[in-house]
Design an enzyme around this catalytic site. Sequence first.
Site, short mmCIF file in Angstrom:
data_model
loop_
_atom_site.label_atom_id
_atom_site.label_comp_id
_atom_site.label_asym_id
_atom_site.label_seq_id
_atom_site.Cartn_x
_atom_site.Cartn_y
_atom_site.Cartn_z
N CYS A 1 0.85 -1.19 0.00
CA CYS A 1 0.00 0.00 0.00
C CYS A 1 0.88 1.25 0.00
O CYS A 1 2.01 1.23 0.50
CB CYS A 1 -0.90 -0.01 1.23
SG CYS A 1 -2.05 -1.39 1.27
N CYS B 1 2.55 -8.67 6.14
CA CYS B 1 1.18 -8.20 6.33
C CYS B 1 0.38 -9.19 7.16
O CYS B 1 -0.61 -8.83 7.78
CB CYS B 1 0.50 -7.95 5.00
SG CYS B 1 0.19 -9.44 4.04
#
Length: 257
Positions: free
Chosen positions: A199, A226
């Site tokens: 991101c 993540c």
Amino acid sequence: MSSTLVVHEDVKKLVEELNFAEKVERALRLIREAYEQYGNRLVVANSLGKDSCVVWDLAKRVSPEIRGFIVTTRFKPSETKQFMREEVARYPELRVFSNDESIPDRLYASDPDRCCDERKVQPTREAIEEMGVDCWVTGLRCTEGRTRTDYQEIEERDEGLIKLNPILIWHEREVWQYLALRQIPVNALYAEGYRSLGCAPCSRITSGGDERAGRWIGTSKCGGECGIHTQPLKTNRELVHGQDPSILGRRQERNVA
Ligand code: SF4
């Protein structure tokens, strides 16, 4: 190379001792053998990064029928969103999952673990469930960074869910070698110098060090994960088909969390 996987293979040794062509053949064989067993229940997790582009192409060489899924978030860079649209247009068998429920502003800064859990891990669980996955295929590589050294090519992190890492033993340069030789399009951000894409608020261009060093800079998660490779993904612990997953008999052993 033997047609049967050898248990307890030394991954680090394979990284250095196999040449590029042998690694490609090995990756194709891993996917082929798994596909022969799992058929439509084998699905590729496509993160839209360079490693996923390689794995997706390898899977398509095994069978054009193989399906995939993408997990996206509203924080993805515009280049990644554009690349996703192009990939999904090229391959309609790629399904897109996301969690668009409201979360606190800037949760990525205050609690990136929770943000990733909500935005990435939960949609991955949803994809596994909805697509009826018994074997998921990833682009994870053991030379990417400090958090990726302790993996095997075939794992069973969750009971009843096989994880296949067919390019685990590839170097970064071999990924680019494959992409160049096969003329595979990649996310435009690589041309800007990124080595690992996530991101926008949590990805930076870095020089030197690990490939993943630019991820979550300034947080306790720096260079980390993540969660899709570390958290449980399948809550239904019954084997879906009641079949004996014989690929497990050949899997390389690893202590799984
Ligand atoms: S990478 Fe950053 S923005 Fe994306 S889900 Fe994780 S913490 Fe949130």
